[in-house]
Design a protein around this motif. Sequence first.
Motif, PDB file in Angstrom:
ATOM      1  N   LEU A 135       0.863  -1.181   0.000  1.00  0.00           N
ATOM      2  CA  LEU A 135       0.000   0.000   0.000  1.00  0.00           C
ATOM      3  C   LEU A 135       0.898   1.229   0.000  1.00  0.00           C
ATOM      4  O   LEU A 135       1.705   1.402   0.919  1.00  0.00           O
ATOM      5  CB  LEU A 135      -0.898   0.018   1.239  1.00  0.00           C
ATOM      6  N   GLY A 136       0.801   2.072  -1.020  1.00  0.00           N
ATOM      7  CA  GLY A 136       1.661   3.249  -1.121  1.00  0.00           C
ATOM      8  C   GLY A 136       0.876   4.547  -1.016  1.00  0.00           C
ATOM      9  O   GLY A 136      -0.215   4.673  -1.571  1.00  0.00           O
ATOM     10  N   HIS A 137       1.452   5.528  -0.291  1.00  0.00           N
ATOM     11  CA  HIS A 137       0.841   6.851  -0.132  1.00  0.00           C
ATOM     12  C   HIS A 137       1.804   7.910  -0.691  1.00  0.00           C
ATOM     13  O   HIS A 137       2.953   8.010  -0.220  1.00  0.00           O
ATOM     14  CB  HIS A 137       0.588   7.156   1.343  1.00  0.00           C
ATOM     15  N   TYR A 138       1.337   8.717  -1.640  1.00  0.00           N
ATOM     16  CA  TYR A 138       2.204   9.719  -2.282  1.00  0.00           C
ATOM     17  C   TYR A 138       1.433  11.021  -2.496  1.00  0.00           C
ATOM     18  O   TYR A 138       0.207  11.013  -2.674  1.00  0.00           O
ATOM     19  CB  TYR A 138       2.731   9.178  -3.619  1.00  0.00           C
ATOM     20  N   GLY A 139       2.158  12.129  -2.477  1.00  0.00           N
ATOM     21  CA  GLY A 139       1.552  13.433  -2.654  1.00  0.00           C
ATOM     22  C   GLY A 139       1.582  13.885  -4.106  1.00  0.00           C
ATOM     23  O   GLY A 139       2.630  13.795  -4.755  1.00  0.00           O
ATOM     24  N   GLU A 140       0.465  14.375  -4.590  1.00  0.00           N
ATOM     25  CA  GLU A 140       0.413  14.873  -5.972  1.00  0.00           C
ATOM     26  C   GLU A 140       1.322  16.077  -6.167  1.00  0.00           C
ATOM     27  O   GLU A 140       1.780  16.342  -7.281  1.00  0.00           O
ATOM     28  CB  GLU A 140      -1.032  15.256  -6.327  1.00  0.00           C
ATOM     29  N   GLU A 141       1.578  16.811  -5.091  1.00  0.00           N
ATOM     30  CA  GLU A 141       2.398  18.027  -5.189  1.00  0.00           C
ATOM     31  C   GLU A 141       3.823  17.791  -4.701  1.00  0.00           C
ATOM     32  O   GLU A 141       4.559  18.742  -4.442  1.00  0.00           O
ATOM     33  CB  GLU A 141       1.733  19.151  -4.375  1.00  0.00           C
TER      34      GLU A 141
END
Length: 231
Positions: free
Chosen positions: A159-165
């Motif tokens: 499960l990966g969490h990343y910021g669009e900015e």
Amino acid sequence: MGSSSPQNVTFPSNGGTAHGYLALPPQGTGPGLIVVQEWWGLTTHIVSMVDRFAAEGFVALAPDLYGGATTHDREEAARMLAALPADRAARDLHGAVDHLLGRPEVVGDAVGAVGFCMGGGLALVLAAQEADRIAAVVPFYGLPKIPGFAYGGLTAHVLGHYGEEDRSIGQQRVDEAAMLIGEATDRRPEIHFYPAGHAFMNDENPTGTYDPLQARIAWQRTLSFLRGHLG
């Protein structure tokens, strides 16, 4: 110079001794979880994450990869990261997995790994190295920085969490990594992008990008994911 971190446990690591911060759940037993630090070190943010995971039922351990040093200065953090041999980090993390799996409070024969920034990449490396001993891995805004890194040993759910900015990790890099994981394993990673910048989970806010709403969403997703694959 950075301050020292709150170590409260030691464990064997490749013939030496490694240190870390451990927290137990209220009920005394639970699935094991490795929490891998950002490049700032084992800061109060990482300690608070360990405590939060423990409160939710996990036996959580954050290995101290910097041997006690912490900082909130970007240049010093960069120096500390550059001075961290990748093989030593891998040994300390391997020793942490051994330590958790050997503790009587830990249920199950595999643990989870959660990492932030630098630790997100290391958590993926650890999962590939440890194979079936890591059942679930959750990288927050981090990817392995090893050129040509192969995910072949990875059997964990991802499960990966990343910021669009997030300017340090573009969506293309994340998509490429997810594709490589899918090609090398039978796992299709679950990836989420958030309308936020890098380190949006860090409530110490060292980069000014902490986002309480997105952090809360990512936290709930992480708990559901880990509970579904551990224990």
